[in-house]
Every structure is written in C-alpha cells, then in structure tokens.
Write a protein that holds these residues in place. Structure first.
Motif, mmCIF file in Angstrom:
data_model
loop_
_atom_site.group_PDB
_atom_site.id
_atom_site.type_symbol
_atom_site.label_atom_id
_atom_site.label_comp_id
_atom_site.label_asym_id
_atom_site.label_seq_id
_atom_site.Cartn_x
_atom_site.Cartn_y
_atom_site.Cartn_z
ATOM 1 N N PHE A 115 -0.441 -3.664 -29.971
ATOM 2 C CA PHE A 115 0.654 -2.740 -30.288
ATOM 3 C C PHE A 115 0.180 -1.281 -30.317
ATOM 4 O O PHE A 115 0.951 -0.367 -30.018
ATOM 5 N N ILE A 116 -1.077 -1.080 -30.677
ATOM 6 C CA ILE A 116 -1.620 0.289 -30.705
ATOM 7 C C ILE A 116 -2.038 0.736 -29.300
ATOM 8 O O ILE A 116 -2.081 1.931 -29.008
ATOM 9 N N SER A 117 -2.298 -0.225 -28.414
ATOM 10 C CA SER A 117 -2.816 0.091 -27.075
ATOM 11 C C SER A 117 -1.988 1.114 -26.289
ATOM 12 O O SER A 117 -2.562 2.016 -25.674
ATOM 13 N N PRO A 118 -0.634 1.015 -26.271
ATOM 14 C CA PRO A 118 0.120 2.010 -25.499
ATOM 15 C C PRO A 118 -0.128 3.448 -25.963
ATOM 16 O O PRO A 118 -0.291 4.354 -25.137
ATOM 17 N N LEU A 119 -0.201 3.638 -27.286
ATOM 18 C CA LEU A 119 -0.482 4.982 -27.822
ATOM 19 C C LEU A 119 -1.911 5.405 -27.503
ATOM 20 O O LEU A 119 -2.179 6.556 -27.158
ATOM 21 N N PHE A 120 -2.830 4.428 -27.627
ATOM 22 C CA PHE A 120 -4.233 4.720 -27.332
ATOM 23 C C PHE A 120 -4.409 5.095 -25.863
ATOM 24 O O PHE A 120 -5.167 6.003 -25.528
ATOM 25 N N LEU A 121 -3.674 4.405 -24.976
ATOM 26 C CA LEU A 121 -3.749 4.711 -23.547
ATOM 27 C C LEU A 121 -3.227 6.117 -23.243
ATOM 28 O O LEU A 121 -3.733 6.796 -22.356
ATOM 29 N N VAL A 122 -2.207 6.543 -24.003
ATOM 30 C CA VAL A 122 -1.703 7.917 -23.843
ATOM 31 C C VAL A 122 -2.806 8.915 -24.209
ATOM 32 O O VAL A 122 -3.025 9.912 -23.510
ATOM 33 N N MET A 123 -3.524 8.621 -25.303
ATOM 34 C CA MET A 123 -4.613 9.499 -25.740
ATOM 35 C C MET A 123 -5.756 9.504 -24.708
ATOM 36 O O MET A 123 -6.290 10.562 -24.368
ATOM 37 N N ILE A 124 -6.107 8.322 -24.205
ATOM 38 C CA ILE A 124 -7.148 8.231 -23.173
ATOM 39 C C ILE A 124 -6.695 8.960 -21.914
ATOM 40 O O ILE A 124 -7.478 9.650 -21.248
ATOM 41 N N GLY A 125 -5.415 8.812 -21.590
ATOM 42 C CA GLY A 125 -4.848 9.518 -20.437
ATOM 43 C C GLY A 125 -4.958 11.021 -20.587
ATOM 44 O O GLY A 125 -5.300 11.731 -19.636
ATOM 45 N N LEU A 126 -4.683 11.518 -21.800
ATOM 46 C CA LEU A 126 -4.828 12.959 -22.067
ATOM 47 C C LEU A 126 -6.280 13.397 -21.872
ATOM 48 O O LEU A 126 -6.554 14.429 -21.260
ATOM 49 N N GLY A 127 -7.212 12.572 -22.399
ATOM 50 C CA GLY A 127 -8.634 12.900 -22.268
ATOM 51 C C GLY A 127 -9.090 12.909 -20.825
ATOM 52 O O GLY A 127 -9.755 13.850 -20.372
ATOM 53 N N ASN A 128 -8.712 11.869 -20.078
ATOM 54 C CA ASN A 128 -9.114 11.786 -18.665
ATOM 55 C C ASN A 128 -8.432 12.857 -17.822
ATOM 56 O O ASN A 128 -9.023 13.405 -16.894
ATOM 57 N N GLY A 129 -7.158 13.139 -18.141
ATOM 58 C CA GLY A 129 -6.431 14.178 -17.409
ATOM 59 C C GLY A 129 -7.046 15.547 -17.641
ATOM 60 O O GLY A 129 -7.278 16.310 -16.691
ATOM 61 N N LEU A 130 -7.337 15.847 -18.914
ATOM 62 C CA LEU A 130 -7.980 17.123 -19.237
ATOM 63 C C LEU A 130 -9.358 17.200 -18.580
ATOM 64 O O LEU A 130 -9.786 18.262 -18.104
ATOM 65 N N GLY A 131 -10.046 16.043 -18.521
ATOM 66 C CA GLY A 131 -11.347 15.989 -17.851
ATOM 67 C C GLY A 131 -11.243 16.283 -16.369
ATOM 68 O O GLY A 131 -12.040 17.050 -15.818
ATOM 69 N N ALA A 132 -10.226 15.693 -15.697
ATOM 70 C CA ALA A 132 -10.034 15.946 -14.264
ATOM 71 C C ALA A 132 -9.724 17.417 -14.008
ATOM 72 O O ALA A 132 -10.247 18.023 -13.073
ATOM 73 N N GLY A 133 -8.872 18.006 -14.870
ATOM 74 C CA GLY A 133 -8.543 19.422 -14.737
ATOM 75 C C GLY A 133 -9.750 20.314 -14.939
ATOM 76 O O GLY A 133 -9.946 21.310 -14.226
ATOM 77 N N THR A 134 -10.589 19.936 -15.906
ATOM 78 C CA THR A 134 -11.810 20.703 -16.195
ATOM 79 C C THR A 134 -12.783 20.638 -15.022
ATOM 80 O O THR A 134 -13.317 21.663 -14.582
ATOM 81 N N THR A 135 -13.007 19.416 -14.519
ATOM 82 C CA THR A 135 -13.921 19.239 -13.379
ATOM 83 C C THR A 135 -13.464 20.049 -12.177
ATOM 84 O O THR A 135 -14.257 20.761 -11.541
#
Length: 469
Positions: free
Chosen positions: A71-91
């Motif tokens: 049940f927490i996974s969808p929210l956690f995936l949003v957070m991971i998505g934010l981290g990976n997205g910000l990482g892609a933008g940074t790179t």
C-alpha cells in the motif's frame, strides 16, 4: 567584468584538469557508452536483487506486513520517480555544460540541483509523514493502516536523503564517473541486505526495521558522497558556495528534463493499474498474479538496456553542449545496436528457460499450478524485449539534449496510447482474453519503439541539416 565570466571564476575551477571520466565523456562516443554502461549494469542488477531480497524478509512477518509495504509502494514509487527524474535532469544539465567547456556553469548547476532537492524534500516530507496512515486508508489499507504508518513515516522521513543521494550520483554520472555511482548503489544494496534481517528480526523492530535499514544505508551513502565532494575534492565538479550564482535558466535546464522524467515513472504506475484492471476483467485475479510475477522478470531483464540509456544521457548531453552534433547519430545508432544485441540475447535465454524461470515464482504447492501460464507469458515477452531498446535509447537521447518533454510524449504514446489500448483491444474487444492482453503489450511496445526511433532520426536529421547550413 561580468559575474559568472571566466575572469570571475576561481583559479582552482578554471585550471582544473580533465578527469578520466570527463576525457571519456568527450572522446569516442562508442567507447564512452561501453565504459559508462558496465558499472551501471552491475549496480542496477545488484540493487534490483536487493528489492527481491527485501520483499522476502518482509514476507516473513506475514501477509499484513507484505500488504502494508504494497500500500505504501505507490507513494514510494512517486518519491523514487522524483529522485530519478531530478537525477536525469541534473546529469543532462551538467553534461551539457561540461561539453561546452563551461566548468563554472557545471559547478553552478550541481549546486542548483542540490538546492532543488532540499526544497522538494521540505515541501513533500512533512505532509507525507503526518498523513501516511490516512493516505494508506484512502488506498484501501483497512486493518493494515497502522502498519503502513509505522513503515511509511520512517521511509518518508528520509526523503531528503533519497533525493540528495540521487542528485549526488547524477553529478558523478554527468562527469563520466559511473564507477563511483556503482560503488554507491552497491553499498546501499549490500547494507540493506545485511541490515534488514538484523533490524526486522534480531532487534525486533518488525516492519519499521525494513524502513530503517533503507534509511541507515542512505545515510552512509550520503556520508561517502560528502567525503568525495568536500573531503577528497577529487571530483571534476566542485560543489561549493563560491560557485553558486542564482540562475533561472539553470533551474529550467534541470527541470525541463527532471519533471517529464519523473512523470514517466508515474505513467508506469498508471499502466500497471490499467493492465491489472483489464486482466481481472478477462481472466480473474490469477491473471494478475501471473502478470505481477512475469513482469518482475521483464523489469529485471531490461536493466542492462536501462543502464545503456542512462549512459546515453551523459554522452549525448556532452556532445550537444559542445555543439558536436555529428556525434549524436553515432550515439543513437551505437546504443541501439548494443541494446538490440543484448535484448535478442535476453529473448533467446528467456525462450529456452521460460519454465525454469517461472518455477522460481511458483515453487509452493499453492502456486505451482501458475508455472505453465507464467512460462507462456515469459515466452510471449521474448517478442517484447527487442523493441524496448529503441524506446529507451531514443528517450534518453532526448533527455540528454534537454528535450525531456519529447521523451515524456514518446512514453505517453507507448504506455497509454499503444500498450494500454492494444491490451484492451486484444483482451476485451476481440475477446482473446489473458493471452490477448499479453500480445497487446507486445504490439504496443513494437509500435512505441518504432515511433521513438523514427522521431529521434527525424530530429537528428533536422538538427544536422540546420547546423550544417
């Protein structure tokens, strides 16, 4: 003298020598992609293995604990998505600055990325921590809501660590140092695998122990990153206050790729919900169990392709920033060729060992009857893998040159307009049932991959034509 000009730049930044990673990034594209992809493949495979191991340890606490994590996974995936997205933008932003020979701009972009990570963390952490249980209830957690809160409050309390370590790894990838990125992911995964059973069972912390294992591992990763950037100071990029000058365009450069890349993770969640709904409609919950098990194998199998794509962001970004547009077709073609070789190899291995792989997910007497169907799903996905490569490589090329929205549009076409629609068409409208849904996924993937590579080729053709004339 203009602020931010070369004359205003500190001597140690202006005279900094190229590292091995930067030389690789700016050199032969084929070699750069090979060298940068290798460590990323190892790191991603290890991290994916941790996720499976973590699920096994939590499962030992019972079905309620496993459901709470679900049940927490969808929210956690949003957070991971934010981290990976910000990482892609940074790179992307930093690699373009390095390619342009603008070291001060690259340093400034790195500081901007760290500030963005802190701001985003401050905005989302407090509401997620306070309302974890309430959100879980909204998701239908019922009696497991308290367990969701116990697990989620710890996980979301560490948002800043997850975002900052993603940005730190992205900075390293942007300067061509994927080996250190590999060390960070390996450290995180291995620490998690060791800490989880100790905290969950030996220390008696239960489900909270799984969350604390992740947070403690992220603390260690953050300490290592801080040592590299502020202690040894042997990275090409320097993260320091003296290199920071607020620049609106730099923020836009990061977010132009970061926001669409984050939304791509959200699309994956939407697609999973849609496919599950179609499968329940045509074949019941067993079909969802087959898809969940088989899709985990698919996601694990395409990790090498994702690693190559991640390296494409850095290499394409450096080429674009340095106005070496002639390198971009080489980058696309070589990454596609490498990806296709790997994808076809994966398809052959999956085809030959489909039943043995399926048995891993159906080893209990209660689930063994699912093994033949999971094997049939995996055999069907053999036609899926080769067309993943063009989609990933084209999307990452667009992210590298700063066109994150184009990558997002391609993902919308692939996941929603093609895969979801064809799965519905074959499964429900044409009444081919569960197998029809599988072939709908394959058909959508083929169309999505072809569209992506054609779009990328047309873009590069116009880019080269414009700059040659």
């Amino acid at each position: 003298m203009k602020p931010g000009s070369d004359l205003d730049e500190p001597v140690n930044a202006r005279e900094k020598k190229e590292t091995v990673g930067v030389s690789l990034l700016l050199g032969e594209p084929e070699k750069a992609i090979r060298k940068l992809s290798g460590p990323l493949i190892i790191a991603m495979l290890l991290y994916s293995t941790y996720n499976i191991v973590n699920a096994i340890w939590v499962a030992g606490l019972g079905s309620d604990a496993l459901a709470a994590v679900g049940f927490i996974s969808p929210l956690f995936l949003v957070m991971i998505g934010l981290g990976n997205g910000l990482g892609a933008g940074t790179t992307s932003a930093i690699a373009r600055k390095i390619g342009a020979g603008d070291l001060r701009g690259a340093n400034n972009a790195a500081v901007h990325a760290i500030i963005l990570a802190i701001i985003i963390s401050a905005i989302i952490t407090i509401p997620l921590v306070i309302w974890t249980t309430d959100i879980a209830l909204l998701f239908g957690a019922g009696n497991t809501a308290e367990l969701c809160g116990e697990y989620g409050r710890v996980v979301f309390g560490g948002t800043i660590l997850i975002l900052l370590t993603n940005v730190g790894s992205a900075i390293l990838r942007a300067e061509g140092d994927t080996k250190r990125s590999m060390y960070l992911m390996a450290l995180s995964a291995l620490m998690n695998m060791i800490l989880d059973p100790l905290l969950i069972y030996t220390a008696g912390m239960g489900i909270a122990g799984a969350a604390w294992g992740m947070i403690i591992s992220q603390i260690f990763v953050a300490i290592v990153l801080a040592y590299w950037f502020f202690g040894r100071k042997d990275t090409y990029i320097s993260v320091a206050r003296e290199f920071f000058t607020f620049h609106k365009q730099t923020i836009q450069d990061i977010l132009d790729v970061g926001i669409p890349a984050s939304l791509e993770f959200f699309l994956m969640s939407v697609l999973a919900i849609v496919i599950n709904g179609i499968l329940v409609n045509v074949a019941g919950t067993d079909a969802v169990a087959v898809y969940a098990a088989g899709w985990r194998v698919v996601l694990f199998s395409i990790i090498p392709l994702a690693a190559i794509g991640t390296s494409v962001i850095s290499v394409a970004g450096a080429a674009f920033g340095g106005r070496r547009y002639d390198k971009l077709p080489i980058i696309l073609n070589y990454s596609l060729k490498l990806g296709l070789v790997i994808a076809i190899t994966i398809s052959i291995i999956t085809w030959v060992f489909a039943y043995q792989i399926a048995s891993i997910f159906a080893y209990t007497p209660e689930s063994s009857y699912l093994a033949p169907t999971i094997a049939a799903f995996l055999a069907t996905m053999c036609f899926f893998y080769p067309f993943v490569a063009p989609g990933i490589m084209a999307g990452c090329l667009f992210q590298g040159v700063g066109k994150g929205v184009t990558s997002l549009i391609l993902n919308i076409f692939r996941n929603i307009l093609f895969i979801a629609v064809f799965a519905y068409l074959f499964g429900i409208i044409l009444q081919y049932g569960e197998i029809g849904v599988w072939w709908g996924i394959v058909a959508g993937d083929i169309l999505g991959g072809l569209l992506a590579i054609i779009w990328a080729k047309v873009y590069l053709s116009k880019l080269l034509k414009y700059h040659l004339h």
